[in-house]
Scaffold this active site. Structure first.
Site, PDB file in Angstrom:
ATOM      1  N   HIS A 114       0.849  -1.208   0.000  1.00  0.00           N
ATOM      2  CA  HIS A 114       0.000   0.000   0.000  1.00  0.00           C
ATOM      3  C   HIS A 114       0.884   1.258   0.000  1.00  0.00           C
ATOM      4  O   HIS A 114       0.557   2.254   0.651  1.00  0.00           O
ATOM      5  CB  HIS A 114      -0.910   0.026   1.229  1.00  0.00           C
ATOM      6  CG  HIS A 114      -2.076  -0.926   1.123  1.00  0.00           C
ATOM      7  ND1 HIS A 114      -3.231  -0.614   0.473  1.00  0.00           N
ATOM      8  CD2 HIS A 114      -2.226  -2.205   1.551  1.00  0.00           C
ATOM      9  CE1 HIS A 114      -4.068  -1.651   0.532  1.00  0.00           C
ATOM     10  NE2 HIS A 114      -3.490  -2.631   1.172  1.00  0.00           N
ATOM     11  N   ASP A 163      -0.757  -5.037   5.846  1.00  0.00           N
ATOM     12  CA  ASP A 163      -1.773  -5.864   5.188  1.00  0.00           C
ATOM     13  C   ASP A 163      -1.536  -5.973   3.685  1.00  0.00           C
ATOM     14  O   ASP A 163      -0.860  -5.146   3.080  1.00  0.00           O
ATOM     15  CB  ASP A 163      -3.168  -5.274   5.428  1.00  0.00           C
ATOM     16  CG  ASP A 163      -3.277  -3.858   4.883  1.00  0.00           C
ATOM     17  OD1 ASP A 163      -2.325  -3.071   5.087  1.00  0.00           O
ATOM     18  OD2 ASP A 163      -4.295  -3.545   4.245  1.00  0.00           O
ATOM     19  N   GLU A 164      -2.107  -7.010   3.134  1.00  0.00           N
ATOM     20  CA  GLU A 164      -2.246  -7.179   1.686  1.00  0.00           C
ATOM     21  C   GLU A 164      -0.950  -6.990   0.906  1.00  0.00           C
ATOM     22  O   GLU A 164      -0.936  -6.367  -0.149  1.00  0.00           O
ATOM     23  CB  GLU A 164      -3.308  -6.189   1.147  1.00  0.00           C
ATOM     24  CG  GLU A 164      -4.672  -6.480   1.707  1.00  0.00           C
ATOM     25  CD  GLU A 164      -5.770  -5.672   1.002  1.00  0.00           C
ATOM     26  OE1 GLU A 164      -6.825  -6.253   0.732  1.00  0.00           O
ATOM     27  OE2 GLU A 164      -5.548  -4.470   0.734  1.00  0.00           O
ATOM     28  N   ASN A 165       0.112  -7.536   1.424  1.00  0.00           N
ATOM     29  CA  ASN A 165       1.344  -7.556   0.645  1.00  0.00           C
ATOM     30  C   ASN A 165       1.368  -8.856  -0.144  1.00  0.00           C
ATOM     31  O   ASN A 165       1.522  -9.941   0.427  1.00  0.00           O
ATOM     32  CB  ASN A 165       2.547  -7.474   1.583  1.00  0.00           C
ATOM     33  CG  ASN A 165       3.854  -7.542   0.807  1.00  0.00           C
ATOM     34  OD1 ASN A 165       3.879  -7.310  -0.404  1.00  0.00           O
ATOM     35  ND2 ASN A 165       4.921  -7.874   1.499  1.00  0.00           N
TER      36      ASN A 165
END
Lengths: 745, 745
Positions: free
Chosen positions: A227, A290-292
């Site tokens: 992000h 998050d969301e790597n």
């Protein structure tokens, strides 16, 4: 709201007159003084009573003071401080006592909530309250990265938070769409990564002070290692893949990440976090995590080489990255928080886990000894109705967690992701649902009655808007704009029975960017269409206890909807921005007629004719279709009326309904035939109504919408997702397999 | 709105589709680019059409561009720059051309105003517009001293100003209640004189930039030598009487002044103005100069000694003070502005005179060669309806001023004094009336039809609220609060026919301080109660041309008011904050019945009975009484219906009415007997209706409310103030001499 831990009502009342005054004793500190001053102004505005006294007394020991506040020590703004208070009101005065200033702040909010009116004037009922929070972390996250939300949005939401006793404001300050806080060490972060929309340090200090005044801790989040576009615009050299990087105008998509193998990454971030640690006085810094996807890491040979031989996976690499950041941040005297992806072997024990993906992670993290915060189920941007959030308990009844593990669960946090909101609409997503979450996190778990919550929530909603929140007023502005200058009242009738499609459906369309106008009916509609909520509740009551007064309420709604149709359709015709709403208006009219007809049959105490009930299938099918990214929220209830009408005169009806709901009260997967037989076997009504069933199975049966004898032809499995009627919406199972032509055979 | 100087409509339309794009050519400058970008977003929000293109083209010479903007030179923000533009729209594209960027900004606003919708979609009509302002100074003053108005209030009002082509924001930054701008030279001014409510220099720079982006000049006012308490709190040594000084919490009262005999005063102010001159880039600094009573000067022996022998009066002393300030400020490269009190012999010629006390000063100042600005008649806080402001022309038709003198009249400025507003209510006092003033100052003097203005103003009002202004939405918030959670619609019906008492009546009560809640029905009501405006206009039409369609409109209003009464009275009963409204509700019901009865008589084409008409006097008397600081605004119109019903069937009725209005069309002072005879003589109807008269004299006649034969007994003189029906309210003349007992004899 939130309902206090202990409350005892007595006879008598404390009248509010212009002689109202406040005496503060003990060591109250500035927060309590300021809050008491605000209370005076708030009371005046609400009641219209103009007080003679506007200066607070200190230790006057005036026995005639209307409100006496006694605080043992000034508030210390830390998670886990004593937030309890006692509030005694009798006909002479009110006495608020608290050990810590924080408790006094909460008690003042309760005082305001007790104010009532009748024709004789404004008053507080005599009452004794002993109150304290169930959870110590009661947060609201606002994503200011996707759409920037300026100072006044944050300030009014802080007022709302204080009113419902929330105590943590979590700001999501960086993401692929923008970097939203000035760094004096790295001014390029906002110069190149914010499109000019960010908080200066002066502004963020104002926010921190504004929050602090109200007993609210501000937790900044800088989402890492992914992000990260808004960092990498000015620092492509720290990325895991070569740049250049440009701020995203869209949402979702790839998540470029920092290069964890580059020592410069840590030097850079170390300098940044040192600056932020001195800016934010709270104990926590949130580092995202998050969301790597690991995609960039996997494709970077240098990073792959760095990983050999000791780092076996992307997860392990991320954990190493987080560990290094945690050490940097701990050295600055702060604790780290991260989303639940950071929960990997080797994570430092003190790291706080914020759970968004599923409640399993909450229990797991707590078992592993991490302080945890629940956010899963509290995503305000998904636009569920309030009861969905309300029923989501960090520690539900019947938990298997042992008491010491439960202690690790600090509380929960409502999340407001901002892909699909702008300053004019964000409040309508946060409020009043955040108040329902606040009650879940503050009040005893036994406080859980949904209809009662909704009654109180509606009052709370008005109270919140009087603090400057815009959730009601701005809906009306959008409706006026959509109506293009014509009378807006028919559109108001419609918007009170629809809500936007829930979950990620709207965002998943891929139609939205930072340039999207966000001024459609889906932006005006909210998760809590009040007319639908009241109608549905009345129908629920009526099907259980068919009383004339309840029927009258239901009829009034149906008649109003039916009567407003000509004006609504004319308005839609004239206003091009409303054209997509047409099917909803048509369905509202159709269902109103169906509902009224069903009530007529019920009144006649004769079962409704099969042919008529069968015919309504088309209306229900149509009415369940979304239009303009919104859906009608009265369909199930009208269908219950039809079911009731079909069973009119049958003595076993209520029993049959209960049996159905019992039998399918948990998720199940069945073929069409099995499901049909299940319903049929339990209800014993199948053949006569051609697919209609009582109770919770209704949505399924009507979407199926075909005679029982053909259910076995239904292709494939049917996912039966059953929840209480007021919960998240029923899945339109198997819908894609059915087309209209086939139905009309 | 404002209506353009020249407009020619053609056949055809330019459709707005998602292919909308803009090409900017010439030397546009950043203001035009930014404004064009905002136009895209504004168009999307209004139409719901999502454009494919969000980046402006520069010199693309794309023949398919939807909007082509050509500007010869970037805007220079100075009073008197070329603000003209041309806008051509045909079915292919729109072309906006302007010499100066300022003109292009205005043209973009006109473009937005041209957008219309029909069932086929959104479009602009084909049109050719050549436009330029009549006056070069078109201002709005916001008093941020009495009640501070934070950044977001100022910003949204700047958006509104730009939308109606106003070009000067005048901020009244200091007064007895607070000092509202940070000085780095004298930080004590806000530290001790602001209660913490002021603009930091960073904030004021943001405001200046925000205004500059929209072509608006910011003029700061520091009111001197009086209105000076907030300076003197930290600098009592500069006052004309010994301190200490404390910020006022009340309004009005004494006006302490700087000591003009003290050289330190000029040293101090010189330093201050040098700082402000560098902060504000505009050419003007306003130094106030109003309402200095001279009381402190007269009682200070040192000042009296200083005045001997060369300074003959307080006025001369003030002029000397102003001269000295003007020299200081001129040395900083700025011109001074002051209120019209500064117009004294010896005033430097370049000083701009802002006229608030009376239009005589305007002509006088202009004749003496001063640039002048008209504010008298533009006081928004006095809460007149829009047409009052609209008809106030700085250079009215038939002026005696010669053309060179007229040139000195720069324009006008709407004034928003803030004693009785707070951020939540200020917009409802400024808008939409400031739009009517904007049209007066921009459009040709021939644009002056009032009903047509009201029709356009209502549309403009909605457009303004879509920019974030709160004049409509916040009224509803106040009503919801007053209704205490009950259904607000009956209260909305009432508030649409009332407005606050006008002029200084409310403030003069002495009930108000900075602590006042300002949340009553008088704060919710506005100067433009739309239902009353429409009703009054319909009655005016109907009495001139009694057509069935108009009568139907009138009946619909009367029936709605009558029908909503039970709900309204029940709501008032339940909500203690509404109790003071009771008489208004009762009068609205009574007048609705009277009006309906009158229409029935008119329909029967027979004169209404004397006894009935006489009886209505009581209702009219009651209905004219203010309650809760508001008044019903439909009384005159209903009375006109009664008059019409009394004359039903009489052929000479219209003529008689005109004769009355002719004969008393200017202020006059007459005894009761004279006035009675005047009316009687002209109308020839006296005896038959017992005091009722047609036309403009109605208010007087009904307040008198006694048979003609007793008029001669009426004690003392009668002040007859007669204005057109839609103008400022009629004075209830002689009311204090009449009591009910006497009337009922």
């Amino acid at each position: 709201m939130p309902w206090p831990a202990h409350i005892a009502l007595h006879d008598g009342r404390l009248l509010l007159t212009k002689q109202f005054d406040i005496d503060v004793t003990g060591q109250a500190g500035h927060r309590v003084y300021d809050a008491a001053g605000r209370l005076l102004q708030n009371l005046q505005r609400r009641t219209g009573v103009v007080f003679e006294q506007h200066v607070l007394a200190k230790d006057s020991n005036d026995p005639h003071a209307t409100l006496i506040i006694h605080v043992r020590r000034p508030a210390v703004l830390k998670i886990g401080e004593d937030e309890s208070y006692r509030l005694h009101v009798d006909s002479q005065h009110a006495v608020l006592t608290a050990t810590d200033g924080l408790g006094a702040l909460h008690g003042l909010q309760t005082f305001l909530q007790l104010v009532q009116a009748d024709p004789a004037g404004h008053y507080l009922p005599a009452v004794d309250i002993r109150d304290k929070p169930r959870f110590k972390w009661r947060g609201l996250m606002v994503d200011v990265a996707r759409h920037f939300e300026p100072m006044n949005v944050i300030e009014r939401n802080l007022r709302g938070m204080a009113a419902v006793k929330l105590n943590v404001l979590h700001l999501h300050l960086s993401d692929n769409q923008g970097f939203r806080i000035q760094s004096k060490v790295y001014p390029e972060l906002t110069a190149e990564g914010s499109r000019g929309q960010y908080f200066t340090q002066t502004q963020i200090k104002t926010i921190i002070r504004y929050a602090d005044d109200r007993g609210i801790i501000v937790v900044p989040e800088f989402d890492l290692p992914a992000h990260a576009v808004s960092w990498l615009v000015s620092h492509p050299e720290l990325a895991s893949a070569p740049g250049p990087y440009h701020l995203y105008t869209h949402f979702g998509g790839k998540n470029p990440a920092f290069d964890p193998s580059n020592p410069e990454t840590y030097r850079f971030l170390g300098g940044f976090f040192r600056e932020m640690a001195s800016l934010f006085p709270g104990d926590y810094i949130h580092i995202g995590g998050d969301e790597n996807s690991g995609q960039q890491w996997n494709n970077n040979p240098y990073i792959q080489a760095y990983m050999q031989p000791s780092i076996p996976s992307d997860e392990a690499l991320q954990t190493q990255f987080i560990q290094k950041l945690a050490r940097l941040i701990n050295a600055d005297g702060k604790q780290v928080i991260g989303w639940d992806e950071i929960l990997q072997p080797g994570l430092p024990k003190g790291a706080v886990i914020q759970v968004w993906r599923g409640k399993e992670s909450l229990d797991k993290a707590a078992r592993e000894g991490h302080p945890t915060i629940l956010s899963n189920g509290y995503y305000l941007d998904l636009l569920y109705p309030a009861d969905h959030y309300y029923q989501n308990d960090p520690i539900p009844a019947g938990t298997h967690l042992k008491p010491p593990v439960r202690k690790n669960i600090l509380g929960g946090e409502a999340e407001m992701w901002s892909e699909l909101v702008r300053p004019a609409t964000i409040d309508s997503r946060i409020w009043p649902n955040a108040a329902a979450i606040a009650e879940r996190l503050w009040s005893p778990p036994s406080v859980r009655d949904v209809p009662w919550m909704y009654r109180r929530l509606r009052v709370e909603n008005l109270r919140l808007e009087a603090l400057g929140l815009t959730q009601i007023r701005n809906q009306q502005v959008l409706l006026r704009q959509l109506a293009g200058g014509y009378d807006v009242s028919p559109l108001q009738v419609l918007v009170d029975v629809i809500s936007p499609v829930r979950g990620y459906q709207r965002g998943a369309s891929g139609n939205y960017t930072i340039y999207s106008p966000l001024s459609s009916i889906a932006d005006a509609a909210t998760g809590n269409p009040w007319a639908a909520i009241h109608f549905n509740e009345a129908v629920k009551q009526f099907t259980a206890h068919p009383e004339a007064a309840t029927e009258q309420k239901i009829r009034a709604y149906l008649q109003q909807w039916s009567a407003s149709d000509p004006a609504l359709e004319a308005l839609i015709h004239r206003s091009p921005a409303l054209h997509p709403v047409t099917p909803l208006a048509q369905s509202l009219l159709a269902l109103s007629k169906v509902g009224l007809q069903a009530l007529d049959y019920i009144d006649q105490r004769q079962p409704a004719p099969y042919a008529w009930a069968r015919q309504t299938t088309t209306d229900f099918l149509q009415a369940r279709e979304p239009a303009a990214e919104t859906k009608l929220r009265i369909v199930d209830a009208v269908e219950q009326l039809v079911v009731m009408s079909v069973k009119a005169g049958a003595s076993d009806a209520p029993r049959a309904k209960e049996k159905i709901s019992d039998s399918i009260d948990s998720p199940a997967r069945k073929s069409g035939a099995e499901f049909g037989d299940l319903l049929n076997g339990e209800a014993g009504l199948g053949k006569s109504v051609g697919g209609y069933r009582g109770g919770y199975g209704l949505a399924q049966a009507s979407v199926l919408g075909v005679p029982r004898e053909r259910w076995s032809e239904f292709p494939g499995d049917i996912a039966v997702q059953v929840r209480p009627a007021a919960g998240p919406e029923l899945q339109p199972f198997g819908k894609r397999h059915i087309d209209r032509d086939w139905l009309s055979q």
